[in-house]
Scaffold this active site. Structure first.
Site, PDB file in Angstrom:
ATOM      1  N   LYS A  76       0.866  -1.182   0.000  1.00 37.66           N
ATOM      2  CA  LYS A  76       0.000   0.000   0.000  1.00 37.66           C
ATOM      3  C   LYS A  76       0.902   1.232   0.000  1.00 37.66           C
ATOM      4  CE  LYS A  76      -3.795   2.108   2.671  1.00 37.66           C
ATOM      5  NZ  LYS A  76      -4.626   2.006   3.887  1.00 37.66           N
ATOM      6  N   SER A 151      -9.653   1.806   2.945  1.00 40.83           N
ATOM      7  CA  SER A 151      -8.804   2.631   2.131  1.00 40.83           C
ATOM      8  C   SER A 151      -7.773   1.839   1.328  1.00 40.83           C
ATOM      9  CB  SER A 151      -8.071   3.646   3.017  1.00 40.83           C
ATOM     10  OG  SER A 151      -7.218   2.985   3.934  1.00 40.83           O
ATOM     11  N   SER A 175      -9.824  -0.815   7.037  1.00 36.89           N
ATOM     12  CA  SER A 175      -9.261  -0.627   5.696  1.00 36.89           C
ATOM     13  C   SER A 175      -8.516  -1.801   5.080  1.00 36.89           C
ATOM     14  CB  SER A 175      -8.336   0.582   5.688  1.00 36.89           C
ATOM     15  OG  SER A 175      -9.100   1.749   5.602  1.00 36.89           O
TER      16      SER A 175
HETATM   17  N1  GLN Z   1     -13.199   3.512   6.260  1.00 32.99           N
HETATM   18  C1  GLN Z   1     -12.687   4.036   7.498  1.00 32.99           C
HETATM   19  C2  GLN Z   1     -12.512   5.529   7.400  1.00 32.99           C
HETATM   20  O1  GLN Z   1     -13.021   6.087   6.512  1.00 32.99           O
HETATM   21  C3  GLN Z   1     -11.436   3.310   7.874  1.00 32.99           C
HETATM   22  C4  GLN Z   1     -10.198   3.805   7.259  1.00 32.99           C
HETATM   23  C5  GLN Z   1      -8.991   3.003   7.648  1.00 32.99           C
HETATM   24  O2  GLN Z   1      -9.083   1.919   8.221  1.00 32.99           O
HETATM   25  N2  GLN Z   1      -7.823   3.543   7.335  1.00 32.99           N
HETATM   26  O3  GLN Z   1     -11.875   6.132   8.200  1.00 32.99           O
END
Ligand code: GLN
Length: 484
Positions: A76, A151, A175
């Site tokens: 990532k 994400s 994420s």
């Molecule tokens: N979807 C969650 C958010 O919008 C989690 C993001 C993450 O785990 N980095 O913050």
């Protein structure tokens, strides 16, 4: 070839049926072919990959290979890599090259993996759809009109499209597990502190944890083995023994007590997801698991609590992107204030700005007690719910998401509806627990994820349960037509 697992390819490499260089070339060709459709990579690292692959072949020839030597992977784009850009999906870091490697990157390099590129992601890991990336959205390989989740959406899409064998992700509020669920791959978020955060660009430091995506639980366990453990460079990494994650994969799950939280099965679950979930649950029962009904009474407070704590921490972490210490710098500033304002205004997208504003607000004098302190108290109650539950059960099971992947653009105008779709994954980060998502069928022709939550440092058990299910079912072998 692209459908093989890490252990299968590792055997092929050991027997010299294929070389690491050939393997890298094969997967790089797939990336070149499919990435224009999927946008799952921000940077493709062909040159570095081929030189890493050459070194891997030499290691194999000298008999110094690990099971991961020569295996093509992706990181990532939030993991710092020397000599390769780390953009974090943001204009702020669009040309940033880190002077050091993240510990996860170092450890996988040492194990001999071959890095093919850096994957697309929501800007600074804020999002559930990959649509907040400065580099455009990644697409879901099962349907290019749908989001891959976020994400770490680029990583999930890359594994699902068979562009790499495994990819790293980060999970602060789902994420790794949410995109794994929406793309039909296996994704693990380890216990907070199990894997070093050193060199991972920080979003919300008390929630962030590095995770892994691959086709199977066994492959996930192999990667976890290489990256888990204490790191003197991360004071929040745990000084806790690292077990052999592959040793007990096959252990029967007869008698395993599975908790079903009442609060997770209220209205709002897509009917196809519910059917897939029930089918997976009965497979687990066939393998000897026992269902226990449990309560996690503070579940409904998890999303609001997360959306106070995560923005608070991100507003502090992102203060460094001011055009002086880090990040994009605007041209011809009039003075220092103008420099900060114009650099930061041009650096970040709407979602990141929204969260910095919320975070600054909840931390400000006068509001701190009302919001931030309250959220921290509720966080304790959520952790206590899980502590109680794990007195009765070995693991807790839910769907990974209430619905399959939504359409690109469907939720961008309504951020709250996007936040709410993280309801099953977010509480786990607030408590710092480990959890795995694995494919368990389809709804509306899109993958459904099964979410297995464990007590602290029980990654071994999670991989064991997921592996047993995968040995007896075939959902994880289903692949999108784009892969053929
Ligand atoms: N979807 C969650 C958010 O919008 C989690 C993001 C993450 O785990 N980095 O913050």
């Amino acid at each position: 070839m692209q459908h093989k697992t890490i252990s299968e390819l590792s055997r092929d490499l050991a027997k010299r049926k294929i070389s690491a260089v050939e393997l890298a070339q094969y997967f790089l060709a797939r990336i070149k072919l499919l990435n224009p459709k999927l946008n799952s990579f921000i940077t493709i690292t062909e040159e570095q990959a081929l030189s890493q692959a050459k070194l891997a072949d030499q290691k194999i020839a000298r008999g110094e290979a690990t099971l991961l030597t020569g295996i093509p992977i992706a990181h990532k784009d939030t993991f710092c890599t020397t000599g390769i850009k780390t953009t974090c999906g943001s204009k702020a870091l669009a040309n940033f090259i880190s002077p050091y490697n993240a510990t996860v990157v170092e450890r996988l390099n040492a194990a001999g993996t071959v890095l093919l590129g850096k994957t697309n992601m929501d800007e600074f890991s804020m999002g559930s759809s990959n649509e907040t990336s400065y580099f455009g959205p990644a697409k879901n390989p099962w349907n290019l009109l749908n989001v891959p989740g976020g994400s770490s959406g680029g990583s999930a899409a890359a594994v699902a499209a068979r562009l790499v064998l495994a990819a790293t992700g980060t999970d602060s509020g789902g994420s790794v597990r949410q995109p794994a669920g929406l793309c039909g791959v296996t994704g693990l978020k380890p216990t907070y502190g199990r894997v070093s955060r050193y060199g991972m660009v920080a979003f919300a430091s008390s929630l962030d944890q590095a995770g892994i995506m691959a086709k199977t639980a066994e492959d996930v366990a192999l990667i976890l083995q290489a990256i888990a453990g204490l790191d003197p460079k991360d004071s929040t990494s745990a000084d806790f023994q690292v077990p052999d994650y592959c040793k007990n994969l096959e252990q029967p799950i007869q008698g395993l007590k599975i908790g079903l939280p009442k609060e997770y099965f209220t209205a709002g679950i897509n009917s196809g997801v519910a059917i897939a979930f029930d089918t997976a649950l009965s497979e687990l029962e066939k393998l000897g698991a026992k269902i226990v009904h449990i309560n996690l009474p503070h579940t409904k407070l998890a999303i609001p609590t997360y959306h106070v704590i995560a923005p608070a921490e991100c507003s502090s972490n992102l203060a460094r992107f001011d055009g002086v210490r880090f990040g994009y710098r605007c041209p011809n500033p009039k003075n220092i204030e103008d420099l900060y304002i114009r650099s930061r205004s041009a650096s970040f997208g709407d979602e990141v700005k929204r969260r910095i504003l919320i975070g600054t607000y909840v931390l400000s004098a006068g509001y701190y007690d009302n919001f931030y302190l309250q959220a921290q108290k509720i966080r304790q109650l959520i952790s206590a719910d899980f502590k109680e539950a794990f007195k009765q059960v070995d693991v807790i099971i839910t769907p990974t998401t209430p619905a399959p992947a939504f359409k690109i653009g469907e939720k961008t105008r309504d951020p709250v509806s996007m936040y709410l779709s993280d309801i099953f994954v977010v509480p786990i980060n607030l408590a710092g627990l480990p959890a795995i998502s694995l494919p368990c069928g389809f709804a509306e022709d899109l993958p459904v994820g099964l979410h297995i939550i464990g007590n602290y440092f029980t990654e071994e058990k999670l991989c064991n349960v997921a592996h047993c299910l995968q040995k007896n079912t075939a959902w994880h072998l289903e692949k999108p037509t784009i892969t053929t």
